[in-house]
Design a protein around this motif. Structure first.
Motif, PDB file in Angstrom:
ATOM      1  N   TRP A  81       8.385 -12.302   3.178  1.00  0.00           N
ATOM      2  CA  TRP A  81       7.864 -12.296   4.013  1.00  0.00           C
ATOM      3  C   TRP A  81       6.809 -11.841   4.108  1.00  0.00           C
ATOM      4  O   TRP A  81       5.571 -12.606   4.773  1.00  0.00           O
ATOM      5  CB  TRP A  81       8.734 -12.743   5.534  1.00  0.00           C
ATOM      6  N   MET A  82       6.341 -10.754   4.334  1.00  0.00           N
ATOM      7  CA  MET A  82       5.166  -9.903   4.061  1.00  0.00           C
ATOM      8  C   MET A  82       4.455 -10.382   3.051  1.00  0.00           C
ATOM      9  O   MET A  82       3.107 -10.590   4.037  1.00  0.00           O
ATOM     10  CB  MET A  82       5.182  -8.724   4.002  1.00  0.00           C
ATOM     11  N   SER A  83       5.275 -10.635   2.058  1.00  0.00           N
ATOM     12  CA  SER A  83       4.102 -11.255   0.633  1.00  0.00           C
ATOM     13  C   SER A  83       3.488 -12.239   0.809  1.00  0.00           C
ATOM     14  O   SER A  83       2.700 -12.910   0.878  1.00  0.00           O
ATOM     15  CB  SER A  83       4.986 -10.804  -0.794  1.00  0.00           C
ATOM     16  N   ALA A  84       4.587 -13.200   1.538  1.00  0.00           N
ATOM     17  CA  ALA A  84       4.433 -14.682   1.362  1.00  0.00           C
ATOM     18  C   ALA A  84       3.373 -15.216   2.899  1.00  0.00           C
ATOM     19  O   ALA A  84       2.414 -16.116   2.747  1.00  0.00           O
ATOM     20  CB  ALA A  84       5.527 -15.377   2.544  1.00  0.00           C
ATOM     21  N   LEU A  85       3.370 -14.425   4.172  1.00  0.00           N
ATOM     22  CA  LEU A  85       2.863 -14.128   5.401  1.00  0.00           C
ATOM     23  C   LEU A  85       0.350 -13.992   4.027  1.00  0.00           C
ATOM     24  O   LEU A  85      -0.189 -14.658   4.882  1.00  0.00           O
ATOM     25  CB  LEU A  85       3.010 -13.724   6.072  1.00  0.00           C
ATOM     26  N   ARG A  86       0.985 -13.039   3.794  1.00  0.00           N
ATOM     27  CA  ARG A  86      -0.435 -12.223   2.989  1.00  0.00           C
ATOM     28  C   ARG A  86      -1.274 -14.108   2.335  1.00  0.00           C
ATOM     29  O   ARG A  86      -1.921 -14.205   1.906  1.00  0.00           O
ATOM     30  CB  ARG A  86      -0.132 -11.018   2.279  1.00  0.00           C
ATOM     31  N   ALA A  87       0.010 -14.246   1.502  1.00  0.00           N
ATOM     32  CA  ALA A  87      -0.307 -15.041   0.628  1.00  0.00           C
ATOM     33  C   ALA A  87      -1.207 -16.552   1.609  1.00  0.00           C
ATOM     34  O   ALA A  87      -1.748 -16.934   1.390  1.00  0.00           O
ATOM     35  CB  ALA A  87       0.275 -15.606  -0.395  1.00  0.00           C
ATOM     36  N   ILE A  88      -0.096 -17.253   2.277  1.00  0.00           N
ATOM     37  CA  ILE A  88      -0.743 -18.704   3.506  1.00  0.00           C
ATOM     38  C   ILE A  88      -1.896 -17.639   3.929  1.00  0.00           C
ATOM     39  O   ILE A  88      -2.541 -18.830   4.090  1.00  0.00           O
ATOM     40  CB  ILE A  88       0.725 -18.089   4.194  1.00  0.00           C
ATOM     41  N   ALA A  89      -2.025 -17.067   4.522  1.00  0.00           N
ATOM     42  CA  ALA A  89      -3.612 -16.782   5.222  1.00  0.00           C
ATOM     43  C   ALA A  89      -4.430 -16.965   4.403  1.00  0.00           C
ATOM     44  O   ALA A  89      -5.007 -17.332   4.650  1.00  0.00           O
ATOM     45  CB  ALA A  89      -3.293 -14.833   5.598  1.00  0.00           C
ATOM     46  N   HIS A  90      -4.338 -16.231   3.221  1.00  0.00           N
ATOM     47  CA  HIS A  90      -5.103 -15.782   1.789  1.00  0.00           C
ATOM     48  C   HIS A  90      -5.444 -17.363   1.942  1.00  0.00           C
ATOM     49  O   HIS A  90      -6.756 -18.439   1.349  1.00  0.00           O
ATOM     50  CB  HIS A  90      -5.081 -15.274   0.884  1.00  0.00           C
ATOM     51  N   GLY A  91      -4.686 -18.832   1.933  1.00  0.00           N
ATOM     52  CA  GLY A  91      -4.623 -19.988   0.739  1.00  0.00           C
ATOM     53  C   GLY A  91      -4.760 -19.928  -0.416  1.00  0.00           C
ATOM     54  O   GLY A  91      -5.029 -20.921  -0.927  1.00  0.00           O
ATOM     55  N   GLU A 109       5.007  -1.088   3.108  1.00  0.00           N
ATOM     56  CA  GLU A 109       4.385   0.121   2.223  1.00  0.00           C
ATOM     57  C   GLU A 109       5.450   1.079   3.009  1.00  0.00           C
ATOM     58  O   GLU A 109       6.354   1.836   2.698  1.00  0.00           O
ATOM     59  CB  GLU A 109       3.792   1.422   2.522  1.00  0.00           C
ATOM     60  N   ASP A 110       5.875   0.438   4.376  1.00  0.00           N
ATOM     61  CA  ASP A 110       7.217   1.576   4.915  1.00  0.00           C
ATOM     62  C   ASP A 110       8.152   0.966   4.514  1.00  0.00           C
ATOM     63  O   ASP A 110       9.228   1.265   4.450  1.00  0.00           O
ATOM     64  CB  ASP A 110       7.226   0.814   6.301  1.00  0.00           C
ATOM     65  N   LEU A 111       8.376  -0.112   3.888  1.00  0.00           N
ATOM     66  CA  LEU A 111       9.793  -0.145   3.391  1.00  0.00           C
ATOM     67  C   LEU A 111       9.854  -0.193   1.451  1.00  0.00           C
ATOM     68  O   LEU A 111      10.758   0.217   1.198  1.00  0.00           O
ATOM     69  CB  LEU A 111       9.888  -2.612   3.348  1.00  0.00           C
ATOM     70  N   SER A 112       8.972  -0.180   0.917  1.00  0.00           N
ATOM     71  CA  SER A 112       8.683  -0.004  -0.458  1.00  0.00           C
ATOM     72  C   SER A 112       8.547   1.830  -0.663  1.00  0.00           C
ATOM     73  O   SER A 112       9.107   2.169  -1.814  1.00  0.00           O
ATOM     74  CB  SER A 112       7.900  -0.998  -1.094  1.00  0.00           C
ATOM     75  N   MET A 113       7.877   2.373  -0.147  1.00  0.00           N
ATOM     76  CA  MET A 113       7.920   3.529   0.154  1.00  0.00           C
ATOM     77  C   MET A 113       8.290   5.002   1.007  1.00  0.00           C
ATOM     78  O   MET A 113       7.762   5.470   1.629  1.00  0.00           O
ATOM     79  CB  MET A 113       6.603   4.064   0.476  1.00  0.00           C
ATOM     80  N   THR A 148      -4.148  -3.804  -2.959  1.00  0.00           N
ATOM     81  CA  THR A 148      -3.992  -3.131  -1.453  1.00  0.00           C
ATOM     82  C   THR A 148      -4.624  -1.590  -0.809  1.00  0.00           C
ATOM     83  O   THR A 148      -4.551  -1.485  -0.268  1.00  0.00           O
ATOM     84  CB  THR A 148      -3.021  -3.371  -0.010  1.00  0.00           C
ATOM     85  N   ILE A 149      -4.401  -1.276  -2.288  1.00  0.00           N
ATOM     86  CA  ILE A 149      -5.093   0.734  -1.810  1.00  0.00           C
ATOM     87  C   ILE A 149      -6.725   0.426  -2.492  1.00  0.00           C
ATOM     88  O   ILE A 149      -7.618   1.358  -1.888  1.00  0.00           O
ATOM     89  CB  ILE A 149      -4.484   1.196  -3.620  1.00  0.00           C
ATOM     90  N   THR A 150      -7.438  -0.589  -3.085  1.00  0.00           N
ATOM     91  CA  THR A 150      -8.747  -0.077  -3.250  1.00  0.00           C
ATOM     92  C   THR A 150      -9.111  -1.604  -2.093  1.00  0.00           C
ATOM     93  O   THR A 150     -10.560  -1.367  -1.958  1.00  0.00           O
ATOM     94  CB  THR A 150      -9.371  -0.783  -3.953  1.00  0.00           C
ATOM     95  N   LYS A 151      -8.229  -2.356  -1.613  1.00  0.00           N
ATOM     96  CA  LYS A 151      -9.291  -3.488  -0.720  1.00  0.00           C
ATOM     97  C   LYS A 151      -7.830  -4.484   0.183  1.00  0.00           C
ATOM     98  O   LYS A 151      -6.544  -4.906  -0.249  1.00  0.00           O
ATOM     99  CB  LYS A 151      -8.945  -4.973  -1.558  1.00  0.00           C
ATOM    100  N   GLU A 183      -4.416  -4.988   7.600  1.00  0.00           N
ATOM    101  CA  GLU A 183      -3.559  -3.178   7.407  1.00  0.00           C
ATOM    102  C   GLU A 183      -2.068  -3.737   8.521  1.00  0.00           C
ATOM    103  O   GLU A 183      -1.192  -2.822   8.222  1.00  0.00           O
ATOM    104  CB  GLU A 183      -4.197  -2.522   8.868  1.00  0.00           C
ATOM    105  N   LEU A 184      -1.927  -4.449   9.038  1.00  0.00           N
ATOM    106  CA  LEU A 184      -0.118  -4.531   9.486  1.00  0.00           C
ATOM    107  C   LEU A 184       0.565  -4.759   8.696  1.00  0.00           C
ATOM    108  O   LEU A 184       2.114  -4.329   8.569  1.00  0.00           O
ATOM    109  CB  LEU A 184       0.312  -5.614  10.980  1.00  0.00           C
ATOM    110  N   SER A 185       0.219  -5.701   7.759  1.00  0.00           N
ATOM    111  CA  SER A 185       1.053  -6.657   6.850  1.00  0.00           C
ATOM    112  C   SER A 185       1.104  -5.052   5.597  1.00  0.00           C
ATOM    113  O   SER A 185       2.622  -4.659   5.353  1.00  0.00           O
ATOM    114  CB  SER A 185       0.869  -7.837   5.992  1.00  0.00           C
ATOM    115  N   ARG A 186       0.599  -4.673   5.174  1.00  0.00           N
ATOM    116  CA  ARG A 186       0.569  -3.461   4.725  1.00  0.00           C
ATOM    117  C   ARG A 186       1.561  -2.105   5.022  1.00  0.00           C
ATOM    118  O   ARG A 186       1.927  -2.132   4.312  1.00  0.00           O
ATOM    119  CB  ARG A 186      -1.397  -2.893   4.499  1.00  0.00           C
ATOM    120  N   ARG A 187       0.681  -2.180   6.126  1.00  0.00           N
ATOM    121  CA  ARG A 187       1.968  -0.519   6.471  1.00  0.00           C
ATOM    122  C   ARG A 187       3.410  -1.475   6.178  1.00  0.00           C
ATOM    123  O   ARG A 187       4.198  -0.454   6.960  1.00  0.00           O
ATOM    124  CB  ARG A 187       1.715  -0.575   7.989  1.00  0.00           C
TER     125      ARG A 187
END
Length: 289
Positions: free
Chosen positions: A143-153, A185-189, A82-85, A178-182
């Motif tokens: 769930w942020m990871s899961a929703l992102r994976a679901i969106a990508h199929g 990142e708010d959680l992890s950092m 998510t840093i590069t893409k 950007e929303l899931s990334r933010r």
């Protein structure tokens, strides 16, 4: 007897050596992780049927590594995260070897580089190893990871969530970029967790509890033999491995001694001659899978 798996391991080993060289030059920390750490301790190299390499990096080093690897070896490798893409399908990173292909069925419909890779995952600070807020943090990260994976199929998300995944797919598109990334990142950092006495891989898709340990467990690290070189591992690797695998020195049943990925479609490209030469020098028996 097919030698593709061993060739793949030897190519990944070279990628690991390049990562270690860049980290040493730029004073960045990394640690062998998961099956790679288990292989170092139990086999002094790859688990015979393993087909990938996993690393963990403290978040600050993880971020700096992106710039360092692109500066030092940008023509040889592509790093995706998510840093590069921004809309990358995972909150971990993959370092891909340009000029090779290693297509994976779970990512068949995902727009991603398909080169031979090493997985690199961030370690984030946590203030505590217990409590309601910690579990809430972990569940939201999942769930942020899961929703992102679901969106990508991804096939993994389809198999894991099945009907629920289909129901959540329209909702997941809201968290595609950007929303899931933010949120993640708010959680992890989070500044509230910075400098805490614990570390965990919150990007591990629900397995963060097994990675949650005191920072003392990692410490400054210890060098372990892995194939023909040594690499950094957690100081107390026994604690790390027991949390993930239990009695990790016992081999799994034969039916579980299989590769996680399908190696038949690996193409070494311009590195074909190089990996053939590595195989000729290699003293390990090639196993059939």
């Amino acid at each position: 007897m097919d030698d593709t798996l061993r060739k793949l391991q030897l190519m990944e080993l070279q990628i690991l050596k390049d990562i270690a060289d860049v980290c040493e030059k730029h004073h960045l920390r990394y640690f062998l992780a998961y099956g790679t750490l288990l292989g170092a301790v139990r086999h002094q190299g790859f688990i015979p049927w393993d087909d990938d390499i996993d690393l963990l990096m403290p978040r600050k080093d993880y971020i700096k590594f992106h710039e360092a690897i692109q500066k030092e070896m940008g023509e040889k490798y592509t790093i995706e995260s998510t840093i590069t893409k921004e809309d990358y399908y995972s909150f971990s990173a993959r370092l891909r070897l340009n000029g090779t292909t290693y297509p994976e069925e779970p990512l068949e419909y995902v727009d991603t580089h398909t080169g031979i890779f090493v997985d690199i995952m961030p370690l984030d600070d946590l203030k505590t190893d217990k409590g309601l807020m910690l579990h809430l943090r972990g569940h939201v990260a999942f769930w942020m990871s899961a929703l992102r994976a679901i969106a990508h199929g991804t096939k993994f998300s389809q198999e894991k969530f099945r009907t629920l995944g289909k129901m959540l797919h329209p909702f997941s598109l809201l968290f595609y970029g950007e929303l899931s990334r933010r949120i993640f990142e708010d959680l992890s950092m989070s500044k509230s967790q910075a400098g805490g006495g614990y570390m965990a891989n919150l990007a591990s898709f629900g397995n963060w509890k097994k990675s949650l340990v005191s920072k003392d467990v990692y410490g400054e690290g210890v060098k372990l033999q892995f194939e023909d070189a040594t690499f950094w591992a957690p100081k107390d690797y026994d604690t790390v491995l027991r949390k993930s695998y239990g009695d990790y020195m016992c081999l799994p049943p034969l039916e579980q001694q299989v590769s996680a990925h399908h190696t038949a479609d690996v193409n070494f490209g311009k590195y074909t001659t190089f990996v053939e030469e590595c195989l000729q020098k290699d003293g390990k028996k090639v196993i059939s899978i």
